[in-house]
Design a protein around this motif. Structure first.
Motif, PDB file in Angstrom:
ATOM      1  N   THR A  37     -60.465  24.758 -28.403  1.00 52.36           N
ATOM      2  CA  THR A  37     -61.458  24.194 -29.326  1.00 52.36           C
ATOM      3  C   THR A  37     -61.008  22.866 -29.922  1.00 52.36           C
ATOM      4  N   ARG A  38     -59.714  22.642 -29.928  1.00 49.80           N
ATOM      5  CA  ARG A  38     -59.226  21.366 -30.469  1.00 49.80           C
ATOM      6  C   ARG A  38     -59.366  20.266 -29.424  1.00 49.80           C
ATOM      7  N   VAL A  39     -59.159  20.627 -28.163  1.00 49.13           N
ATOM      8  CA  VAL A  39     -59.362  19.666 -27.083  1.00 49.13           C
ATOM      9  C   VAL A  39     -60.861  19.429 -26.875  1.00 49.13           C
ATOM     10  N   SER A  47     -44.538  22.966 -15.663  1.00 49.09           N
ATOM     11  CA  SER A  47     -44.585  21.525 -15.411  1.00 49.09           C
ATOM     12  C   SER A  47     -45.911  21.165 -14.741  1.00 49.09           C
ATOM     13  N   LYS A  48     -46.329  19.942 -14.911  1.00 46.60           N
ATOM     14  CA  LYS A  48     -47.583  19.490 -14.318  1.00 46.60           C
ATOM     15  C   LYS A  48     -47.498  19.518 -12.796  1.00 46.60           C
ATOM     16  N   GLU A  49     -46.333  19.203 -12.245  1.00 49.86           N
ATOM     17  CA  GLU A  49     -46.160  19.227 -10.796  1.00 49.86           C
ATOM     18  C   GLU A  49     -46.245  20.646 -10.249  1.00 49.86           C
ATOM     19  N   TRP A  73     -60.386  32.807  -4.524  1.00 51.81           N
ATOM     20  CA  TRP A  73     -61.237  33.301  -5.606  1.00 51.81           C
ATOM     21  C   TRP A  73     -60.719  32.893  -6.984  1.00 51.81           C
ATOM     22  N   LYS A  74     -59.415  32.591  -7.045  1.00 59.84           N
ATOM     23  CA  LYS A  74     -58.828  32.204  -8.327  1.00 59.84           C
ATOM     24  C   LYS A  74     -59.156  30.762  -8.714  1.00 59.84           C
ATOM     25  N   PHE A  75     -59.591  29.969  -7.721  1.00 57.97           N
ATOM     26  CA  PHE A  75     -59.800  28.543  -7.994  1.00 57.97           C
ATOM     27  C   PHE A  75     -61.182  28.282  -8.568  1.00 57.97           C
ATOM     28  N   SER A  76     -61.219  27.354  -9.533  1.00 62.78           N
ATOM     29  CA  SER A  76     -62.475  26.879 -10.105  1.00 62.78           C
ATOM     30  C   SER A  76     -62.383  25.364 -10.255  1.00 62.78           C
ATOM     31  N   PRO A  77     -63.452  24.645  -9.922  1.00 62.31           N
ATOM     32  CA  PRO A  77     -63.435  23.187 -10.115  1.00 62.31           C
ATOM     33  C   PRO A  77     -63.094  22.812 -11.556  1.00 62.31           C
ATOM     34  N   GLY A  78     -63.399  23.732 -12.488  1.00 64.98           N
ATOM     35  CA  GLY A  78     -63.069  23.475 -13.884  1.00 64.98           C
ATOM     36  C   GLY A  78     -61.576  23.340 -14.111  1.00 64.98           C
ATOM     37  N   LYS A 106     -56.972  17.232 -16.101  1.00 63.19           N
ATOM     38  CA  LYS A 106     -57.021  15.834 -16.534  1.00 63.19           C
ATOM     39  C   LYS A 106     -56.716  15.700 -18.025  1.00 63.19           C
ATOM     40  N   LEU A 107     -56.838  16.813 -18.746  1.00 64.80           N
ATOM     41  CA  LEU A 107     -56.586  16.805 -20.192  1.00 64.80           C
ATOM     42  C   LEU A 107     -55.200  17.363 -20.510  1.00 64.80           C
ATOM     43  N   TRP A 108     -54.325  17.343 -19.532  1.00 69.31           N
ATOM     44  CA  TRP A 108     -52.982  17.923 -19.655  1.00 69.31           C
ATOM     45  C   TRP A 108     -52.265  17.452 -20.919  1.00 69.31           C
ATOM     46  N   ASP A 109     -52.202  16.149 -21.124  1.00 71.87           N
ATOM     47  CA  ASP A 109     -51.459  15.608 -22.268  1.00 71.87           C
ATOM     48  C   ASP A 109     -52.050  16.067 -23.595  1.00 71.87           C
ATOM     49  N   ALA A 110     -53.370  16.126 -23.666  1.00 75.31           N
ATOM     50  CA  ALA A 110     -54.014  16.589 -24.901  1.00 75.31           C
ATOM     51  C   ALA A 110     -53.649  18.041 -25.179  1.00 75.31           C
ATOM     52  N   TYR A 111     -53.646  18.860 -24.142  1.00 78.95           N
ATOM     53  CA  TYR A 111     -53.272  20.265 -24.320  1.00 78.95           C
ATOM     54  C   TYR A 111     -51.810  20.400 -24.750  1.00 78.95           C
ATOM     55  N   GLN A 112     -50.934  19.612 -24.149  1.00 77.00           N
ATOM     56  CA  GLN A 112     -49.519  19.683 -24.514  1.00 77.00           C
ATOM     57  C   GLN A 112     -49.319  19.321 -25.982  1.00 77.00           C
TER      58      GLN A 112
END
Length: 294
Positions: free
Chosen positions: A132-134, A187-189, A206-211, A217-223
């Motif tokens: 919710t913060r992102v 790690s992002k890698e 089945w585990k994959f979602s385009p989301g 792309k918001l990795w840094d914001a989440y970190q």
């Protein structure tokens, strides 16, 4: 094999995630790590039996991490030997219509483990200060008085929410819930590699979602949000542990080791004493049953 120093993962002061390792070499093969985990699982199973008989504590295990951090498989592997009735897992998804009609902690309160049981939150009440913060627009769905648009969600709003979460955890801890909070530090890698495996292996498609890619792309914001949340909510009664998660077998062993080692510190958790009258008549009860066989 390197001994797991459980205290080294506990957050006891301000941390910076970027400086913390996402992988740790325990100097053991995957087979050895699995063998060590199996031994700990069996101890956890016995401990949960005693916890149930004792009936004064519940154990809440909170798991947070980026997508693909290994939460599901960790739950499966760490708790597979615990009595099925002794561990309850809750996976918190997008709030339902009913849940949104209550305050954001309601669905977590009603999912808390009963005394004598392990409760595992796969994603937790911290989603309310992470996702919710992102994506602050999600807050609007909660219909909170005074919040009419994203601009109304200021720094004070988040500080208040951290205070509410700390109060929630303090309340349940003071009433017999032992709290563990684990951040699976990936790690992002490594996330990139795991997402690729989901695409390459048919049984994992089945585990994959385009989301997943949009959130990546918001990795840094989440970190940043994780780091802030951990620093503002780690305390003696509800500590955070930052677990290197790039190697799944190692992460599982570390988490299991921490849970077992910490629970062993509760010297009052033991099987209750038999009623004196029952104890005095044990031989008589035994004799009664033996005579039935004759």
């Amino acid at each position: 094999m390197k001994k797991v120093n459980t205290e080294s993962y506990k957050v006891t002061g301000p941390i910076t995630l970027a400086t913390l390792d996402t992988s740790e070499d325990l100097r053991a093969s995957e087979k050895k790590l699995k063998s060590e985990l199996e031994e700990i699982r069996q101890e956890l199973s016995k401990l949960q039996d005693v916890l149930y008989a004792h009936g004064k504590y519940a154990v809440l295990i909170c798991l947070q991490g980026m997508d693909t951090a290994g939460k599901d498989s960790l739950i499966r592997e760490v708790f597979k030997d615990v009595n099925a009735r002794g561990v309850v897992v809750h996976s918190f998804k997008v709030p339902t219509e009913l849940e949104l009609k209550h305050d954001y902690l309601w669905r977590h309160y009603i999912a808390l483990p009963a005394k004598g049981k392990f409760g595992v939150f796969n994603r937790t009440h911290y989603e309310n200060v992470l996702v919710t913060r992102v994506h602050p627009e999600y807050i609007l769905g909660e219909n909170i008085p005074g919040i009419h648009e994203v601009a109304d969600i200021d720094a004070h709003f988040w500080e208040k929410r951290f205070e509410q979460i700390n109060n929630f955890e303090r309340h349940i801890a003071e009433n017999g819930t032992i709290i563990f909070k684990f951040f699976l530090h990936l790690s992002k890698e490594e996330q990139r590699q795991r997402l690729l495996r989901r695409l390459e292996l048919k049984q994992k498609n089945w585990k994959f979602s385009p989301g997943d890619l949009k959130e990546r792309k918001l990795w840094d914001a989440y970190q940043d949000c994780y780091e802030d949340a951990i620093n503002k909510t780690s305390g003696p009664k509800a500590p955070w542990y930052v677990i290197p998660a790039d190697v799944k077998a190692g992460a599982r062993l570390i988490v299991a080791s921490i849970i077992l080692e910490e629970l062993k510190k509760y010297k009052d958790i033991k099987e209750p004493e038999l009623d004196e009258e029952i104890k005095a008549n044990l031989e008589a009860y035994k004799s009664q049953l033996e005579k039935e066989k004759a």
